[in-house]
Design a protein around this motif. Structure first.
Motif, PDB file in Angstrom:
ATOM      1  N   ARG A  14       0.808  -1.233   0.000  1.00 15.70           N
ATOM      2  CA  ARG A  14       0.000   0.000   0.000  1.00 15.70           C
ATOM      3  C   ARG A  14       0.837   1.277   0.000  1.00 15.70           C
ATOM      4  O   ARG A  14       0.321   2.344  -0.344  1.00 15.70           O
ATOM      5  CB  ARG A  14      -0.930  -0.006   1.215  1.00 15.70           C
ATOM      6  N   SER A  17       0.768   2.836  -3.200  1.00 11.22           N
ATOM      7  CA  SER A  17      -0.572   3.396  -3.495  1.00 11.22           C
ATOM      8  C   SER A  17      -0.739   4.750  -2.812  1.00 11.22           C
ATOM      9  O   SER A  17      -1.344   5.677  -3.358  1.00 11.22           O
ATOM     10  CB  SER A  17      -1.673   2.466  -3.001  1.00 11.22           C
ATOM     11  N   ARG A  19       1.642   6.800  -2.131  1.00 13.04           N
ATOM     12  CA  ARG A  19       2.458   7.786  -2.880  1.00 13.04           C
ATOM     13  C   ARG A  19       1.665   8.276  -4.100  1.00 13.04           C
ATOM     14  O   ARG A  19       1.654   9.473  -4.410  1.00 13.04           O
ATOM     15  CB  ARG A  19       3.776   7.122  -3.308  1.00 13.04           C
ATOM     16  N   ILE A  20       0.993   7.314  -4.759  1.00 19.39           N
ATOM     17  CA  ILE A  20       0.182   7.690  -5.931  1.00 19.39           C
ATOM     18  C   ILE A  20      -0.931   8.637  -5.504  1.00 19.39           C
ATOM     19  O   ILE A  20      -1.170   9.671  -6.130  1.00 19.39           O
ATOM     20  CB  ILE A  20      -0.406   6.426  -6.610  1.00 19.39           C
ATOM     21  N   LYS A  21      -1.572   8.314  -4.377  1.00 15.71           N
ATOM     22  CA  LYS A  21      -2.690   9.149  -3.892  1.00 15.71           C
ATOM     23  C   LYS A  21      -2.194  10.579  -3.605  1.00 15.71           C
ATOM     24  O   LYS A  21      -2.856  11.558  -3.987  1.00 15.71           O
ATOM     25  CB  LYS A  21      -3.272   8.511  -2.615  1.00 15.71           C
ATOM     26  N   GLU A  24      -1.553  12.397  -6.792  1.00 12.20           N
ATOM     27  CA  GLU A  24      -2.832  12.773  -7.430  1.00 12.20           C
ATOM     28  C   GLU A  24      -3.436  13.995  -6.743  1.00 12.20           C
ATOM     29  O   GLU A  24      -3.977  14.886  -7.401  1.00 12.20           O
ATOM     30  CB  GLU A  24      -3.808  11.589  -7.388  1.00 12.20           C
ATOM     31  N   ARG A 131       1.765   3.645 -11.471  1.00 16.15           N
ATOM     32  CA  ARG A 131       0.500   2.883 -11.407  1.00 16.15           C
ATOM     33  C   ARG A 131       0.690   1.393 -11.719  1.00 16.15           C
ATOM     34  O   ARG A 131       0.231   0.551 -10.925  1.00 16.15           O
ATOM     35  CB  ARG A 131      -0.545   3.535 -12.320  1.00 16.15           C
ATOM     36  N   ALA A 134       2.482  -0.264  -8.901  1.00 17.97           N
ATOM     37  CA  ALA A 134       1.648  -0.425  -7.706  1.00 17.97           C
ATOM     38  C   ALA A 134       0.802  -1.684  -7.813  1.00 17.97           C
ATOM     39  O   ALA A 134       0.706  -2.470  -6.853  1.00 17.97           O
ATOM     40  CB  ALA A 134       0.753   0.797  -7.531  1.00 17.97           C
ATOM     41  N   GLU A 135       0.196  -1.877  -8.971  1.00 14.65           N
ATOM     42  CA  GLU A 135      -0.668  -3.063  -9.164  1.00 14.65           C
ATOM     43  C   GLU A 135       0.142  -4.341  -8.970  1.00 14.65           C
ATOM     44  O   GLU A 135      -0.264  -5.243  -8.243  1.00 14.65           O
ATOM     45  CB  GLU A 135      -1.273  -3.040 -10.577  1.00 14.65           C
ATOM     46  N   ILE A 138       1.255  -4.798  -5.280  1.00 19.19           N
ATOM     47  CA  ILE A 138       0.169  -5.202  -4.375  1.00 19.19           C
ATOM     48  C   ILE A 138      -0.115  -6.708  -4.537  1.00 19.19           C
ATOM     49  O   ILE A 138      -0.230  -7.430  -3.547  1.00 19.19           O
ATOM     50  CB  ILE A 138      -1.104  -4.358  -4.633  1.00 19.19           C
TER      51      ILE A 138
END
Lengths: 157, 341
Positions: A14, A17, A19-21, A24, A131, A134-135, A138
């Motif tokens: 996570r 994720s 970091r991506i959030k 964004e 992205r 991340a997928e 995870i």
């Protein structure tokens, strides 16, 4: 122990994720800054105060801290950098966002709009590379977590 | 009554580097309150203008008239930092003002910016290399327009030209006048509209007025006077419109049209003497139109902000002799407008 292993693996998955959030969120922030500058030529300190009260940025704990520092008379760039360090984001992203703050307000409207576009595209490039990672991470971490947890259960038995 | 309610010095000092800010804070309260202008020049001593004239800021908590090398100076970096802060870290939001040579800061104080002009062809696009700043501290003197309110506005809203040389308090006078007329000090709450092009009368910040301009006043900030008058007349149905520092004939024409539309106008203009009222083209246009009732002259020195003379323009206009005295050639817009009427 099995649960701890699963949770640790999940946390590792996570972190990317998160970091991506946060990227964004900052992308959205820059878009809003761009809109305010283009539409109303509002000074950057006023823009930050307005954005703090907007629903979209309620999760961005960075803004209240930034505005508090500005109210206390701190220089905009210093306040921005200190507030960024408080929320503890990825060092590479911190560097990018600090560069954005440094370039804010120093030119005319067209220059500012182009500057916002440039940083938006830099963030987008970073997000595009993060992205898929991340997928994958995870999935790997979750599988690894379950595997290790199973192994731990077998050893304990 | 003529009391200093507040000055914009506090807001101005927040723009200064800590070193200079502390020097100002070390001055006693009375001296600080008396400051009218602060002049910062690159690598030069800091000049402070009070009622007694220009002096220098010294390191030992006082102002001095003796020029010496020990006086604190301002570096180029410090100057640009002050400009950056004055622009709220947003040059784009003050670019037009900078091109016109000034920035208005919170509290209504105005910073005159001396810099090098940057041209694109023959168009001024920006300024760079700021070499000096002249900071005029805004002051709110409650009651300084008492006399004008009593003598010119009790019976009806008059059309008035407020005149005087720079630093005689025209803006402060207009601010108090609009406050009193809007607050009903004449027995009627006049609907006032303030065309505050430079945002130094009401000092609007985040939609709030930093300085008191009354309860029944609408402020149009940043618009050119021409646009502001147009908007006021079309949408705000004002009893009185206030405009600061009229300088162009197009503004004067718009104002004359406004008066003919049924609203009263109070305008201010830079003038050194009553004679210049008929010599300065923009003022001549206003006077010759025959629609202004009074010209109010403010004093300088000990009489700053005080009325030293009121001229009844209507009386003079009806006398008709001034055309001979001041050599009117009969071709001004005022003359044309009168002929139309």
């Amino acid at each position: 122990m099995a649960i701890t292993v699963i949770l640790t693996a999940n946390y590792l998955g996570r972190s990317i994720s998160m970091r991506i959030k946060s990227l964004e969120d900052f992308s959205l922030l820059i878009r809003s800054v761009k809109t305010y500058i283009g539409f109303s030529k509002m000074p950057i300190t006023q823009i930050m105060r307005k954005l703090e009260n907007e629903q979209n940025f309620s999760s961005l704990g960075f803004l209240p801290s930034l505005n508090e520092k500005l109210d206390n008379g701190m220089d905009f760039y210093e306040a921005w950098c200190e507030s960024l360090s408080e929320i503890g984001i990825n060092p590479a992203d911190t560097e990018l966002l600090q560069a954005f703050a440094e370039s804010l307000g120093g030119s005319d409207v067209n220059g500012q709009l182009e500057n916002c576009d440039m940083f938006l595209s830099l963030i987008e490039t970073r997000l595009e590379s993060l992205r898929p990672k991340a997928e994958t991470r995870i999935k790997v971490c979750n599988s690894l977590g379950v595997l290790l947890a199973g192994l731990a259960v077998i050893i304990l038995i | 009554m003529n009391t200093l309610n507040k000055t914009g010095l506090g807001e101005v000092l927040t723009l200064f580097p800590l070193k200079i800010k502390n020097l100002f804070f070390s001055l006693n309260e009375e001296t600080r309150q008396s400051i009218r202008e602060i002049r910062l020049r690159c690598n030069k001593p800091i000049v402070v203008v009070t009622k007694s004239g220009s002096s220098f800021l010294a390191v030992n908590s006082r102002l001095t008239y003796i020029l010496s090398e020990a006086l604190p100076t301002v570096t180029a970096d410090e100057l640009s930092e002050v400009v950056k802060r004055a622009c709220d870290y947003s040059v784009y939001s003050h670019q037009e003002d900078m091109k016109s040579g000034f920035i208005t800061v919170k509290g209504g104080s105005r910073i005159g910016v001396c810099a090098s002009a940057v041209f694109d062809g023959d168009k001024l696009v920006s300024v760079r290399d700021v070499s000096s700043l002249n900071i005029r501290i805004a002051g709110e003197y409650l009651g300084c327009a008492d006399e004008a309110v009593k003598s010119l506005f009790y019976s009806r809203a008059s059309n008035v030209i407020v005149a005087g040389p720079p630093m005689c308090g025209k803006t402060t006078f207009i601010r108090d006048l609009v406050r009193q007329l809007s607050n009903g000090n004449t027995g009627r709450y006049y609907k006032c509209v303030l065309a505050d092009e430079r945002n130094e009368i009401a000092a609007v910040c985040d939609g709030k007025y930093s300085l008191d301009v009354g309860v029944n006043t609408d402020v149009l900030t940043g618009y050119t006077k021409k646009d502001a008058v147009d908007i006021a007349l079309r949408t705000l149905s004002p009893d009185i419109v206030f405009c600061d520092e009229i300088s162009e004939a197009s503004e004067a024409r718009q104002i004359i049209n406004g008066i003919m539309s049924g609203s009263a106008f109070v305008v201010s203009a830079h003038l050194n003497s009553a004679e210049e009222l008929y010599l300065r083209p923009v003022c001549k246009l206003l006077v010759d139109s025959g629609v202004f009732d009074y010209a109010v002259f403010l004093g300088t020195g000990d009489s700053v902000g005080k009325i030293v003379r009121i001229i009844n323009l209507k009386e003079k206009y009806n006398e008709g002799s001034r055309f001979v005295r001041f050599g009117n050639n009969g071709n001004t817009d005022g003359e044309l407008l009168r002929q139309v009427n």
